[in-house]
Design a protein around this motif. Structure first.
Motif, PDB file in Angstrom:
ATOM      1  N   THR A 170       4.554 -14.138  31.988  1.00 46.87           N
ATOM      2  CA  THR A 170       4.431 -12.879  31.276  1.00 46.87           C
ATOM      3  C   THR A 170       3.639 -13.041  29.989  1.00 46.87           C
ATOM      4  O   THR A 170       3.479 -12.096  29.248  1.00 46.87           O
ATOM      5  CB  THR A 170       5.821 -12.329  30.955  1.00 46.87           C
ATOM      6  OG1 THR A 170       6.586 -13.371  30.337  1.00 46.87           O
ATOM      7  CG2 THR A 170       6.524 -11.877  32.205  1.00 46.87           C
ATOM      8  N   SER A 171       3.202 -14.251  29.682  1.00 44.57           N
ATOM      9  CA  SER A 171       2.293 -14.401  28.558  1.00 44.57           C
ATOM     10  C   SER A 171       0.939 -13.796  28.926  1.00 44.57           C
ATOM     11  O   SER A 171       0.528 -13.816  30.070  1.00 44.57           O
ATOM     12  CB  SER A 171       2.084 -15.881  28.228  1.00 44.57           C
ATOM     13  OG  SER A 171       3.242 -16.447  27.688  1.00 44.57           O
ATOM     14  N   ASN A 172       0.269 -13.244  27.920  1.00 46.99           N
ATOM     15  CA  ASN A 172      -1.058 -12.698  28.165  1.00 46.99           C
ATOM     16  C   ASN A 172      -2.080 -13.818  28.069  1.00 46.99           C
ATOM     17  O   ASN A 172      -1.751 -14.987  28.026  1.00 46.99           O
ATOM     18  CB  ASN A 172      -1.357 -11.595  27.136  1.00 46.99           C
ATOM     19  CG  ASN A 172      -0.427 -10.417  27.311  1.00 46.99           C
ATOM     20  OD1 ASN A 172      -0.127 -10.025  28.426  1.00 46.99           O
ATOM     21  ND2 ASN A 172       0.027  -9.862  26.199  1.00 46.99           N
ATOM     22  N   GLY A 173      -3.360 -13.475  28.005  1.00 45.52           N
ATOM     23  CA  GLY A 173      -4.386 -14.476  27.835  1.00 45.52           C
ATOM     24  C   GLY A 173      -4.770 -15.123  29.142  1.00 45.52           C
ATOM     25  O   GLY A 173      -4.607 -14.579  30.220  1.00 45.52           O
ATOM     26  N   SER A 174      -5.280 -16.345  29.030  1.00 47.35           N
ATOM     27  CA  SER A 174      -5.924 -16.994  30.169  1.00 47.35           C
ATOM     28  C   SER A 174      -5.039 -18.003  30.888  1.00 47.35           C
ATOM     29  O   SER A 174      -5.542 -18.791  31.670  1.00 47.35           O
ATOM     30  CB  SER A 174      -7.194 -17.694  29.676  1.00 47.35           C
ATOM     31  OG  SER A 174      -6.879 -18.575  28.616  1.00 47.35           O
ATOM     32  N   LEU A 175      -3.741 -18.007  30.656  1.00 46.54           N
ATOM     33  CA  LEU A 175      -2.886 -19.009  31.291  1.00 46.54           C
ATOM     34  C   LEU A 175      -2.857 -18.889  32.802  1.00 46.54           C
ATOM     35  O   LEU A 175      -2.722 -19.877  33.505  1.00 46.54           O
ATOM     36  CB  LEU A 175      -1.452 -18.913  30.750  1.00 46.54           C
ATOM     37  CG  LEU A 175      -1.230 -19.246  29.286  1.00 46.54           C
ATOM     38  CD1 LEU A 175       0.259 -19.289  28.990  1.00 46.54           C
ATOM     39  CD2 LEU A 175      -1.880 -20.562  28.906  1.00 46.54           C
ATOM     40  N   ASN A 176      -2.986 -17.674  33.319  1.00 43.02           N
ATOM     41  CA  ASN A 176      -2.802 -17.448  34.750  1.00 43.02           C
ATOM     42  C   ASN A 176      -4.076 -17.562  35.564  1.00 43.02           C
ATOM     43  O   ASN A 176      -4.045 -17.399  36.788  1.00 43.02           O
ATOM     44  CB  ASN A 176      -2.196 -16.060  34.985  1.00 43.02           C
ATOM     45  CG  ASN A 176      -0.915 -15.863  34.204  1.00 43.02           C
ATOM     46  OD1 ASN A 176      -0.099 -16.759  34.128  1.00 43.02           O
ATOM     47  ND2 ASN A 176      -0.764 -14.700  33.604  1.00 43.02           N
ATOM     48  N   PHE A 177      -5.203 -17.833  34.904  1.00 45.89           N
ATOM     49  CA  PHE A 177      -6.479 -17.812  35.602  1.00 45.89           C
ATOM     50  C   PHE A 177      -7.237 -19.118  35.404  1.00 45.89           C
ATOM     51  O   PHE A 177      -7.037 -19.835  34.417  1.00 45.89           O
ATOM     52  CB  PHE A 177      -7.334 -16.637  35.104  1.00 45.89           C
ATOM     53  CG  PHE A 177      -6.634 -15.321  35.172  1.00 45.89           C
ATOM     54  CD1 PHE A 177      -6.489 -14.659  36.384  1.00 45.89           C
ATOM     55  CD2 PHE A 177      -6.085 -14.752  34.029  1.00 45.89           C
ATOM     56  CE1 PHE A 177      -5.824 -13.454  36.460  1.00 45.89           C
ATOM     57  CE2 PHE A 177      -5.419 -13.546  34.096  1.00 45.89           C
ATOM     58  CZ  PHE A 177      -5.283 -12.888  35.314  1.00 45.89           C
ATOM     59  N   ALA A 178      -8.098 -19.419  36.365  1.00 49.57           N
ATOM     60  CA  ALA A 178      -8.956 -20.594  36.240  1.00 49.57           C
ATOM     61  C   ALA A 178      -9.884 -20.414  35.044  1.00 49.57           C
ATOM     62  O   ALA A 178     -10.396 -19.322  34.789  1.00 49.57           O
ATOM     63  CB  ALA A 178      -9.765 -20.795  37.516  1.00 49.57           C
ATOM     64  N   LEU A 179     -10.077 -21.495  34.305  1.00 50.87           N
ATOM     65  CA  LEU A 179     -10.907 -21.435  33.112  1.00 50.87           C
ATOM     66  C   LEU A 179     -12.308 -21.959  33.407  1.00 50.87           C
ATOM     67  O   LEU A 179     -12.494 -22.838  34.250  1.00 50.87           O
ATOM     68  CB  LEU A 179     -10.268 -22.266  31.996  1.00 50.87           C
ATOM     69  CG  LEU A 179      -8.820 -21.894  31.625  1.00 50.87           C
ATOM     70  CD1 LEU A 179      -8.337 -22.784  30.492  1.00 50.87           C
ATOM     71  CD2 LEU A 179      -8.729 -20.426  31.226  1.00 50.87           C
TER      72      LEU A 179
ATOM     73  N   ASN B 104      -1.032 -23.436  46.099  1.00 44.07           N
ATOM     74  CA  ASN B 104       0.056 -22.550  46.522  1.00 44.07           C
ATOM     75  C   ASN B 104       0.910 -22.087  45.347  1.00 44.07           C
ATOM     76  O   ASN B 104       1.495 -21.001  45.389  1.00 44.07           O
ATOM     77  CB  ASN B 104       0.954 -23.249  47.547  1.00 44.07           C
ATOM     78  CG  ASN B 104       0.295 -23.378  48.904  1.00 44.07           C
ATOM     79  OD1 ASN B 104      -0.593 -22.599  49.248  1.00 44.07           O
ATOM     80  ND2 ASN B 104       0.706 -24.372  49.683  1.00 44.07           N
ATOM     81  N   LYS B 105       0.955 -22.893  44.306  1.00 44.31           N
ATOM     82  CA  LYS B 105       1.720 -22.523  43.113  1.00 44.31           C
ATOM     83  C   LYS B 105       0.867 -21.748  42.108  1.00 44.31           C
ATOM     84  O   LYS B 105       1.310 -21.477  40.990  1.00 44.31           O
ATOM     85  CB  LYS B 105       2.300 -23.780  42.462  1.00 44.31           C
ATOM     86  CG  LYS B 105       3.437 -24.408  43.250  1.00 44.31           C
ATOM     87  CD  LYS B 105       3.977 -25.642  42.551  1.00 44.31           C
ATOM     88  CE  LYS B 105       5.218 -26.165  43.247  1.00 44.31           C
ATOM     89  NZ  LYS B 105       4.990 -26.557  44.644  1.00 44.31           N
ATOM     90  N   ASN B 106      -0.338 -21.402  42.507  1.00 48.07           N
ATOM     91  CA  ASN B 106      -1.246 -20.643  41.647  1.00 48.07           C
ATOM     92  C   ASN B 106      -1.619 -21.428  40.386  1.00 48.07           C
ATOM     93  O   ASN B 106      -1.891 -20.853  39.336  1.00 48.07           O
ATOM     94  CB  ASN B 106      -0.646 -19.293  41.246  1.00 48.07           C
ATOM     95  CG  ASN B 106      -1.722 -18.266  40.924  1.00 48.07           C
ATOM     96  OD1 ASN B 106      -2.854 -18.373  41.370  1.00 48.07           O
ATOM     97  ND2 ASN B 106      -1.371 -17.268  40.144  1.00 48.07           N
ATOM     98  N   LEU B 107      -1.653 -22.753  40.497  1.00 46.86           N
ATOM     99  CA  LEU B 107      -2.051 -23.598  39.388  1.00 46.86           C
ATOM    100  C   LEU B 107      -3.480 -24.103  39.539  1.00 46.86           C
ATOM    101  O   LEU B 107      -4.098 -24.529  38.557  1.00 46.86           O
ATOM    102  CB  LEU B 107      -1.086 -24.783  39.268  1.00 46.86           C
ATOM    103  CG  LEU B 107       0.353 -24.411  38.867  1.00 46.86           C
ATOM    104  CD1 LEU B 107       1.287 -25.609  39.005  1.00 46.86           C
ATOM    105  CD2 LEU B 107       0.380 -23.867  37.446  1.00 46.86           C
TER     106      LEU B 107
END
Length: 506
Positions: A176-185, A222-225
């Motif tokens: 639930t943090s915003n920013g770029s944590l959930n996406f490939a950089l 699979n873990k979206n990492l």
């Protein structure tokens, strides 16, 4: 179960219904034609006048959710405005049910339920999000008491084990943090990950493949990492992945650091350390450092030698783990900080308390494990690095009992959540933000610490625990109440159910 009529015309304390929900949960009926285990769920619907009814999963029809049974099957035509619901599992969120079916969270909001209490957080990525939806619909949500969680976990162990496996097959709901944590950089690749961190992950999760194998890459995808670049077909780490396993996470997230300082208090130069590597490696590094510096940082004066207790390094380790998992990584420049002095050990974590937990929940040791950064928490849980049943609350609450040390003081000083551990009982008054403690003598202070462990107590319980007579126990309790350290449970003072309740500092 038919509706139970209230004898008083008003509702009982929430704990009563929590225990009823757990009792109902045990009667849940498994679905016969499914290979996967069904969750065991109990629910209680409480009317404003105190009348109530219970339901369990599958009670009237195989597979029916307990909340659905109450709201749609039993009381569909009733006005439920202002009612309360207690459910042993977080109500399923939007998208959990195929249309035209509605998820339980939407049914609850549509029924104008006033408050919801829930036991376990929904970890199934296909059903989570119920609490967030309810809060957005102005429905108040509250956790069950933390001491009930172990029983809930035990009863649902088969289901939780299955969820863990299934979550590795699908993308976990992002943090639930915003920013770029959930996406490939951009400008990142697998080579930026730490060999030691990945080896540690493989070892702790008991994987049967190597750290650099395709199997590991698939696991992290699979873990979206990890994400596969559609143009190059190369795997690229997400922000969460770089934080967890990166060789140098601070290259992308300068705030991803733990700064530690020990002040020896004897004229010796302070020792300052910075822990900047992969998150999964930091807890052990800090524990090793703490074991080295703690003995030297103790007060060696004649006055305090007998009173000093060896502070358990594993407690600091657990506080740091929770800070790594629950801190707000969107606060630029804000780092986790550890300060060790002869009087106290303080850990500062960037970010306010994260809903549904409040500062009061943390101060009263009733907060539940509800992660701000769900993917980081998920990996830490898989690696068995963190306490899953409530943000270290059990550890904090047992400091007196297990280590003969004072309970921690928890506060919020923008932008940090602060957990301060007094190193002896004689410095509690100096360390605490609560100035009313100065007015308590040693006996009263010991009593106050004991009440903090228990949340609420009666005069009889207090007197029996300390072997005081009723007059002395009442004098202690009334003094604490007068100083604003305690309130009561709202019962008449003459009632046998009257109890003294700790006040939070917020």
């Amino acid at each position: 179960m038919a509706i139970i009529k209230s004898e008083t015309g008003k509702r009982e304390l929430p704990r009563f219904y929590m225990e009823l929900a757990i009792k109902a949960m045990k009667d849940s009926i498994d679905e016969k034609n499914k290979n996967n285990p069904s969750p065991r769920v109990g629910a209680v619907l409480v009317f404003p006048n105190g009348d109530y009814d219970t339901a369990c999963r599958g009670e009237l029809r195989e597979g029916d959710h307990a909340e659905y049974t109450l709201l749609d099957k039993k009381y569909r035509t009733d006005d439920l405005t202002g009612c309360w619901i207690f459910a042993t599992l977080e109500p399923c969120g939007p998208g959990a049910r195929n249309k035209p079916k509605l998820p339980c969270s939407e049914r609850i909001a549509n029924a104008r339920i006033e408050k919801v209490w829930y036991g376990l957080q929904e970890l199934n990525s296909n059903a989570s999000g119920g609490n967030e939806y309810l809060e957005g619909m102005q429905v108040e949500t509250n956790p069950f008491d933390s001491d009930l969680h172990n029983e809930l976990h035990t009863i649902n162990k088969k289901f939780e084990d299955w969820v863990e496996v299934e979550n590795t097959k699908t993308k976990i709901v992002g943090s639930t943090s915003n920013g770029s944590l959930n996406f490939a950089l951009s400008n990142t690749n697998f080579s930026l990950l730490s060999k030691d961190a990945l080896k540690y992950y493989v070892s702790k999760t008991k994987k049967e493949y190597s750290w650099d194998s395709d199997n590991l890459r698939t696991d992290l995808i699979n873990k979206n990492l990890l994400e596969v670049n559609k143009e190059t077909q190369e795997v690229e780490p997400t922000g969460n992945c770089l934080l967890l396993f990166g060789d140098n996470p601070r290259d992308k997230f300068p705030q991803a650091s733990v700064k530690a300082k020990v002040d020896y208090g004897n004229g010796k130069e302070p020792d300052v350390q910075s822990f900047d590597g992969a998150l999964v490696l930091i807890p052990k590094q800090i524990e090793d450092w703490v074991r080295k510096v703690l003995p030297e940082s103790m007060d060696r004066s004649e006055f305090s030698r007998e009173k000093k207790s060896n502070f358990p390094p594993e407690v600091i380790r657990e506080v740091v783990i929770n800070a790594l998992v629950h801190r707000n990584y969107d606060l630029d420049g804000a780092k986790i900080q550890i300060d060790i002095t002869p009087d106290k050990i303080e850990v500062r974590s960037p970010g306010e308390p994260f809903a549904p937990n409040t500062l009061s929940d943390l101060q009263n040791f009733t907060a539940i494990s509800y992660a701000r950064n769900k993917q980081i928490a998920y990996v830490f849980n898989l690696m068995r690095l963190m306490e899953e049943s409530g943000l270290g609350m059990d550890t904090f609450k047992s400091m007196r009992k297990n280590h003969d040390l004072p309970l921690p003081e928890i506060s919020y000083k923008k932008p940090n959540l602060v957990v301060a551990f007094p190193r002896t009982f004689d410095v509690i008054k100096k360390v605490s933000k609560n100035k009313a403690l100065v007015k308590l003598n040693d006996e009263e202070l010991s009593g106050y610490q004991w009440i903090r462990e228990n949340g609420e107590v009666s005069k009889k319980e207090y007197a029996e625990h300390f072997e005081f007579d009723d007059k002395k126990a009442l004098r202690h309790l009334n003094k604490m109440k007068k100083e604003g350290l305690m309130g009561d449970n709202g019962k008449p003072a003459t009632s046998p159910n009257y109890k003294y309740v700790i006040n939070s500092d917020d």
